[in-house]
Design a protein around this motif. Sequence first.
Motif, PDB file in Angstrom:
ATOM      1  N   PHE A  61     -11.675 -46.310  -4.612  1.00  0.00           N
ATOM      2  CA  PHE A  61     -10.670 -47.169  -3.976  1.00  0.00           C
ATOM      3  C   PHE A  61     -10.049 -46.509  -2.755  1.00  0.00           C
ATOM      4  CE2 PHE A  61     -10.601 -49.897  -7.688  1.00  0.00           C
ATOM      5  CZ  PHE A  61     -10.135 -51.101  -7.199  1.00  0.00           C
ATOM      6  N   LEU A  62      -9.776 -47.327  -1.752  1.00  0.00           N
ATOM      7  CA  LEU A  62      -8.990 -46.893  -0.603  1.00  0.00           C
ATOM      8  C   LEU A  62      -7.811 -47.851  -0.471  1.00  0.00           C
ATOM      9  CD1 LEU A  62      -8.460 -45.391   2.116  1.00  0.00           C
ATOM     10  CD2 LEU A  62      -9.906 -47.109   3.203  1.00  0.00           C
ATOM     11  N   ALA A  63      -6.596 -47.331  -0.575  1.00  0.00           N
ATOM     12  CA  ALA A  63      -5.413 -48.174  -0.409  1.00  0.00           C
ATOM     13  C   ALA A  63      -4.672 -47.750   0.845  1.00  0.00           C
ATOM     14  CB  ALA A  63      -4.495 -48.045  -1.626  1.00  0.00           C
ATOM     15  N   GLY A  64      -4.330 -48.704   1.704  1.00  0.00           N
ATOM     16  CA  GLY A  64      -3.588 -48.363   2.922  1.00  0.00           C
ATOM     17  C   GLY A  64      -2.880 -49.596   3.459  1.00  0.00           C
ATOM     18  N   TYR A  65      -1.696 -49.396   3.987  1.00  0.00           N
ATOM     19  CA  TYR A  65      -0.978 -50.482   4.650  1.00  0.00           C
ATOM     20  C   TYR A  65      -1.767 -50.859   5.909  1.00  0.00           C
ATOM     21  CZ  TYR A  65       2.918 -53.092   6.650  1.00  0.00           C
ATOM     22  OH  TYR A  65       3.712 -54.095   7.174  1.00  0.00           O
ATOM     23  N   VAL A 196       4.927 -47.859   1.064  1.00  0.00           N
ATOM     24  CA  VAL A 196       4.953 -46.405   0.821  1.00  0.00           C
ATOM     25  C   VAL A 196       5.859 -46.092  -0.377  1.00  0.00           C
ATOM     26  CG1 VAL A 196       5.420 -44.135   1.822  1.00  0.00           C
ATOM     27  CG2 VAL A 196       4.456 -45.939   3.258  1.00  0.00           C
ATOM     28  N   PHE A 197       6.975 -46.805  -0.493  1.00  0.00           N
ATOM     29  CA  PHE A 197       7.908 -46.576  -1.599  1.00  0.00           C
ATOM     30  C   PHE A 197       7.233 -46.834  -2.949  1.00  0.00           C
ATOM     31  CE2 PHE A 197      11.191 -47.961  -4.576  1.00  0.00           C
ATOM     32  CZ  PHE A 197      12.126 -46.954  -4.443  1.00  0.00           C
ATOM     33  N   GLU A 198       6.511 -47.942  -3.024  1.00  0.00           N
ATOM     34  CA  GLU A 198       5.864 -48.291  -4.306  1.00  0.00           C
ATOM     35  C   GLU A 198       4.719 -47.327  -4.624  1.00  0.00           C
ATOM     36  OE1 GLU A 198       6.923 -50.272  -6.543  1.00  0.00           O
ATOM     37  OE2 GLU A 198       8.558 -51.087  -5.310  1.00  0.00           O
ATOM     38  N   TRP A 199       3.931 -46.970  -3.629  1.00  0.00           N
ATOM     39  CA  TRP A 199       2.828 -46.026  -3.880  1.00  0.00           C
ATOM     40  C   TRP A 199       3.353 -44.632  -4.193  1.00  0.00           C
ATOM     41  CZ3 TRP A 199      -1.879 -46.561  -5.512  1.00  0.00           C
ATOM     42  CH2 TRP A 199      -2.564 -47.748  -5.270  1.00  0.00           C
TER      43      TRP A 199
END
Length: 313
Positions: A61-65, A196-199
């Motif tokens: 997985f890649l997670a990013g805004y 960013v806060f949730e991650w």
Amino acid sequence: MTTTHRKKFIALIDKAMADAETMAPEELVFSYKGLLYPSTVCSLETFKALESFEARSDDVFLAGYPKSGTNWVGQILTDLVLTSAKNNEDTSNLDNEQLEEFPYLEVGDPEKYQRMADLPSRRVIFTHLTPQNLPASVFKNKAKILLLIRNPKDVATSFYHFVNRLSPLPSYNTWDDFFTAFMNGQMVWGSYFDFVFEWNKHADDANVMAITYEELKENRPLGVKRISEFFDLQLTDDEIQGVVDRSSFKAMKENAGKTHGAFGDILFRKGGVSDWKNHFSEEHNQKMDATFEERLGGTELGGKLKYGVYCKA
Ligand code: A3P
């Protein structure tokens, strides 16, 4: 990555751009669980279907805004996984439809999750979602997640140019209007600060590795090696170097027509650090600095972003 593998990706984006031409601005986005999404590529039906998606422990997985460099790091990840699969003579996932499936988990038609269930491992999956909006199986089955973050001033700058050049997203008359919407979280996929806060709540998970856009810019070979090791991909130094060479901004921009079609002209903009200095007034700086401190000051990911280095004039 062959041209064939990117056909579906390019077709979906081209269609979104064509559809958007005939849509009224208010039709371009819809709201789901309080966040906005682009209606040309996302839908309520797909979000409903996503709830039943079964993640695997070997998913990549890649997670990013949005605008954090997800296409860049996505290419690095996909290249690493394909190179590793070739080594293991596990070529089953090279010629099937894996790469033809649109790589962002929440983008596409509701049937995509059934097709994905038939794909061999290792599946490479990108997402712009926060952890609480991902299907529960991602954390339950301990899929490994590379979390990509970029300093908020460059993200905002990149986003501003992107929405104003890309027809499927609502555009803004002025940078000032955009900045206000960005700070209020009125972007597609929601607020940068919430993301960013949730991650950050998962920053210490064993299955999550955070990397910043800025550290990859400063030392791509090291970043690529760290990513490869995190996913246990076991590549030689030469193979790592190949992935590094293919992921330079210049190389990706030159190849953009093949990998991204017309969208490539919009996506590969500057590919650097600090372009925000050309846009932020003193007032914008003060607002962003205060919000960063309030929302992310003292957090692990906030520290990793090195705000003092990358976001101070
Ligand atoms: P800029 O608009 O600042 O140039 P995303 O893929 O998440 O939409 O992010 C897009 C941003 O990543 C754009 O930033 C784009 O130029 C940058 N980018 C794309 N490929 C890159 C690369 N190989 N190296 C550095 N930055 C890259």
